[in-house]
Write a protein that holds these residues in place. Sequence first.
Motif, short mmCIF file in Angstrom:
data_model
loop_
_atom_site.label_atom_id
_atom_site.label_comp_id
_atom_site.label_asym_id
_atom_site.label_seq_id
_atom_site.Cartn_x
_atom_site.Cartn_y
_atom_site.Cartn_z
N CYS A 1 0.85 -1.19 0.00
CA CYS A 1 0.00 0.00 0.00
C CYS A 1 0.89 1.24 0.00
O CYS A 1 2.10 1.15 0.12
N GLN A 2 0.26 2.40 -0.09
CA GLN A 2 1.02 3.65 -0.15
C GLN A 2 1.81 3.89 1.14
O GLN A 2 2.99 4.26 1.09
N SER A 3 1.19 3.69 2.28
CA SER A 3 1.89 3.93 3.56
C SER A 3 3.11 3.04 3.70
O SER A 3 4.21 3.50 4.06
N CYS A 4 2.95 1.76 3.42
CA CYS A 4 4.09 0.84 3.52
C CYS A 4 5.14 1.17 2.47
O CYS A 4 6.34 1.08 2.72
N GLY A 5 4.69 1.55 1.29
CA GLY A 5 5.62 1.91 0.23
C GLY A 5 6.50 3.07 0.65
O GLY A 5 7.73 3.01 0.52
N TRP A 6 5.90 4.12 1.18
CA TRP A 6 6.71 5.26 1.62
C TRP A 6 7.65 4.88 2.74
O TRP A 6 8.77 5.36 2.82
N SER A 7 7.23 3.97 3.61
CA SER A 7 8.11 3.57 4.70
C SER A 7 9.29 2.74 4.20
O SER A 7 10.32 2.66 4.88
N GLU A 8 9.16 2.14 3.01
CA GLU A 8 10.22 1.32 2.44
C GLU A 8 11.13 2.08 1.47
O GLU A 8 12.16 1.55 1.04
N VAL A 9 10.76 3.31 1.12
CA VAL A 9 11.65 4.12 0.28
C VAL A 9 12.87 4.47 1.13
O VAL A 9 12.73 4.85 2.29
N PRO A 10 14.08 4.32 0.57
CA PRO A 10 15.28 4.61 1.36
C PRO A 10 15.28 6.03 1.93
O PRO A 10 14.78 6.96 1.30
N GLU A 11 15.82 6.15 3.14
CA GLU A 11 15.91 7.47 3.79
C GLU A 11 16.68 8.44 2.91
O GLU A 11 17.56 8.04 2.14
N ASN A 12 16.36 9.71 3.04
CA ASN A 12 17.02 10.80 2.31
C ASN A 12 16.83 10.69 0.80
O ASN A 12 17.64 11.21 0.04
N THR A 13 15.78 10.00 0.37
CA THR A 13 15.45 9.94 -1.05
C THR A 13 14.53 11.10 -1.36
O THR A 13 13.43 11.19 -0.83
N ASN A 14 14.99 12.01 -2.22
CA ASN A 14 14.20 13.18 -2.59
C ASN A 14 13.34 12.95 -3.83
O ASN A 14 12.35 13.63 -4.04
N LYS A 15 13.76 11.99 -4.66
CA LYS A 15 13.05 11.72 -5.90
C LYS A 15 12.61 10.26 -5.90
O LYS A 15 13.44 9.36 -5.94
N ALA A 16 11.30 10.04 -5.84
CA ALA A 16 10.76 8.68 -5.81
C ALA A 16 9.46 8.63 -6.58
O ALA A 16 8.70 9.61 -6.63
N VAL A 17 9.21 7.51 -7.19
CA VAL A 17 7.92 7.26 -7.87
C VAL A 17 7.66 5.76 -7.83
O VAL A 17 8.55 4.96 -8.09
N PHE A 18 6.43 5.39 -7.44
CA PHE A 18 6.07 3.98 -7.39
C PHE A 18 4.55 3.82 -7.42
O PHE A 18 3.81 4.76 -7.18
N TYR A 19 4.14 2.61 -7.77
CA TYR A 19 2.76 2.21 -7.53
C TYR A 19 2.80 0.90 -6.76
O TYR A 19 3.74 0.13 -6.87
N HIS A 20 1.80 0.69 -5.92
CA HIS A 20 1.81 -0.44 -4.99
C HIS A 20 0.85 -1.53 -5.45
O HIS A 20 0.21 -1.42 -6.51
N ALA A 21 0.79 -2.59 -4.68
CA ALA A 21 0.00 -3.77 -5.04
C ALA A 21 -1.48 -3.45 -5.27
O ALA A 21 -2.11 -4.01 -6.17
N GLN A 22 -2.05 -2.54 -4.48
CA GLN A 22 -3.45 -2.18 -4.67
C GLN A 22 -3.64 -1.49 -6.02
O GLN A 22 -4.62 -1.74 -6.72
N ASP A 23 -2.69 -0.61 -6.39
CA ASP A 23 -2.74 0.04 -7.70
C ASP A 23 -2.52 -0.99 -8.80
O ASP A 23 -3.14 -0.92 -9.87
N ASN A 24 -1.62 -1.92 -8.57
CA ASN A 24 -1.32 -2.96 -9.56
C ASN A 24 -2.56 -3.81 -9.86
O ASN A 24 -2.76 -4.25 -10.98
N TYR A 25 -3.41 -4.01 -8.85
CA TYR A 25 -4.65 -4.75 -9.05
C TYR A 25 -5.52 -4.02 -10.08
O TYR A 25 -6.06 -4.65 -11.00
N ASP A 26 -5.65 -2.70 -9.92
CA ASP A 26 -6.43 -1.92 -10.89
C ASP A 26 -5.78 -2.00 -12.27
O ASP A 26 -6.47 -2.21 -13.28
N LYS A 27 -4.47 -1.84 -12.33
CA LYS A 27 -3.74 -1.90 -13.60
C LYS A 27 -3.98 -3.24 -14.29
O LYS A 27 -4.28 -3.28 -15.48
N ASN A 28 -3.86 -4.32 -13.55
CA ASN A 28 -4.04 -5.65 -14.14
C ASN A 28 -5.46 -5.91 -14.61
O ASN A 28 -5.69 -6.81 -15.42
N ASN A 29 -6.41 -5.14 -14.10
CA ASN A 29 -7.80 -5.26 -14.51
C ASN A 29 -8.20 -4.19 -15.52
O ASN A 29 -9.38 -3.96 -15.76
N GLY A 30 -7.18 -3.52 -16.11
CA GLY A 30 -7.42 -2.56 -17.17
C GLY A 30 -7.96 -1.22 -16.72
O GLY A 30 -8.44 -0.44 -17.55
#
Length: 94
Positions: free
Chosen positions: A25-54
Motif C-alpha cells: 500500500c502507499q503507507s508501507c511503500g513510503w516507509s520502504e523508500v530509502p531514507e534521504n530519497t528526494n526523488k521517488a515514484v512507485f505504484y503499490h499492489a493495490q494500484d497494480n490490481y487496478d492496472k491488471n484489470n485494465g
Amino acid sequence: MNNLTKAFKELRKAGYFARQNFSCCQSCGWSEVPENTNKAVFYHAQDNYDKNNGRPFYLSWSGNGYEICNILEKNGVTTDWNEKDSTRIKITKW
C-alpha cells in the motif's frame, strides 16, 4: 519491454527511486523508500490490481511531477495530473 517499464527505467536513469508493484500500500511503500530519497515514484499492489484489470491507477511520487509526467508521456504512458504536489499522478494508458 512495455511502455511503462521503459518509463520506469528512464525515471531511474533520471535519479528517481522508481519501482513498479512496490509494497502492499502507499503507507508501507513510503516507509520502504530509502531514507534521504528526494526523488521517488512507485505504484503499490493495490494500484497494480487496478492496472491488471485494465483500470486507471495512480503513482505515488516525490520530486518533480512535471519531469515524471514528461518521462512517462515520452514513453507512451498517458498521465492525468492536476499539477499539485499533494496529489498522485493518474495513469490512464500504459
